[in-house]
Enzyme design. Structure first.
Site, PDB file in Angstrom:
ATOM      1  N   LYS A 186      33.319  88.443  49.712  1.00 58.42           N
ATOM      2  CA  LYS A 186      33.248  88.226  48.543  1.00 58.42           C
ATOM      3  C   LYS A 186      32.188  87.958  47.723  1.00 58.42           C
ATOM      4  CE  LYS A 186      36.575  85.134  45.549  1.00 58.42           C
ATOM      5  NZ  LYS A 186      37.280  86.422  45.123  1.00 58.42           N
ATOM      6  N   GLU A 222      43.041  98.058  46.499  1.00 58.81           N
ATOM      7  CA  GLU A 222      43.410  96.714  45.960  1.00 58.81           C
ATOM      8  C   GLU A 222      43.165  96.755  44.313  1.00 58.81           C
ATOM      9  OE1 GLU A 222      41.093  93.275  46.609  1.00 58.81           O
ATOM     10  OE2 GLU A 222      39.715  94.261  47.459  1.00 58.81           O
TER      11      GLU A 222
END
Length: 342
Positions: A186, A222
């Site tokens: 992330k 995604e």
């Protein structure tokens, strides 16, 4: 920027924006050790013009929420998993890992200090918490920093996507992350690369875009800010398995809830050409929670899932269960909720 006054907030119309709350949390890593940080009223950070993060992108972050319960308490949802994921992201970017136990303690401290800004139960809002870490050593050559700043801010937010309203999405021609790159970390760069595809999708009338695998462009990866899931026509819950997507805490939780509900969930490759096998589809993540996908457009062809106007029954039940656990209204069978001592 003036500090936010709680009296000026309209709890039913918070939106998803930053507000400068009274307290943040800050700690520095210097001389080979963390420097015993703590709460601060300073919401600004000062770096050298040559700081590592500004030039070579050593940055990792997390997103999590605190929820007001019916009895006035405050819940966190699986904060230890955010600590674990941030440590893994830091490891991938060759950054100092912030201690996991201190991470959870720091999150609780900032929530408690800003507790009046946790939206009321039933408002649909939550306190969004953003822990992040940046490399701050002044550098010229490409090398890892030896100094870091760990910081947390919090801001009250409404729903990222308001209500369970199915939205239209499109498949992007761009890649979100490389197959052996930083897709499982992330880090800011992954999101920076998604800005242009997202803007193009929105200009074309879509809520956002869906990315395919970067190697073959055959399988679903995604969305720009959330994981994908589908429900087959015979009621099985599927979500993509890939080495280029972010390990989602919401996804891991939904996989368990889907198992509890008899949906035989699987992480597997989902071919973009097999959309006809899916009766429902949606996005899931901390910000989105669960948001139904009404339609997906790929190469000019529009595929409609359950409905373009209402959530499917499986999506609705998954959402009600997850959000109910987070707010304390549904039994927490797996020990996911952690209360904040006020």
């Amino acid at each position: 920027m003036a500090k936010q006054d709680v009296k000026d907030l309209d709890w039913s119309n918070l939106g998803f924006t930053y507000r400068d709350l009274p307290y943040s949390y800050n700690e520095e890593f210097k001389d080979g050790k963390w420097q015993n940080g703590g709460l601060t009223t300073d919401s600004t950070l000062t770096f050298s013009e040559a700081a590592e993060d500004l030039h070579y992108g050593q940055e990792v972050f997390e997103g999590m929420k605190a929820y007001r319960t019916k009895d006035g308490g405050i819940n966190l949802f699986r904060p230890e998993m955010n600590a674990e994921r941030m440590a893994n992201s830091a490891k991938r970017l060759v950054m100092e890992q912030y201690p996991k136990d201190k991470f959870v303690e720091a999150v609780k401290a900032i929530v408690k200090a800003n507790q009046e800004f946790v939206p009321p139960y039933g408002s649909g809002g939550s306190l969004y918490i953003r822990p992040f870490m940046v490399g701050t050593e002044p550098v010229v050559g490409v090398s890892p920093s030896t100094e870091y700043t760990f910081h947390i801010y919090a801001t009250p937010v409404g729903a990222y996507i308001k209500g369970l309203n199915p939205m239209p999405y499109t498949v992007s021609d761009y890649d979100r992350a490389a197959g052996a790159g930083t897709g499982q970390a992330k880090t800011a760069g992954n999101y920076a690369s998604s800005l242009l595809p997202s803007i193009l999708a929105k200009k074309a009338g879509f809520a956002d875009c869906l990315y395919l695998d970067p190697r073959e462009h055959k399988y679903i990866d995604e969305f720009g800010g959330a994981n994908f899931y589908g429900v087959t026509k015979d009621g099985q819950f599927l979500t993509p398995k890939s080495d280029s997507i972010l390990p989602s805490i919401t996804k891991k939780s939904i996989l368990q809830i889907a198992k509890d509900q008899g949906l035989n969930p699987q992480e597997t490759r989902i071919a973009i050409d097999d959309l006809d096998n899916l009766a429902e589809a949606g996005a899931m993540g901390t910000a989105a929670v669960i948001s139904p996908v009404g339609s997906l457009t790929y190469k000019g062809n529009k595929h409609v899932f359950y409905s373009e106007t209402e959530a499917g029954p499986v999506t609705q039940k998954l959402y009600d269960t997850l959000f109910g656990i987070q707010e304390g209204d549904v039994e927490d069978k797996h020990g996911w909720v952690e209360s904040v001592d006020l």
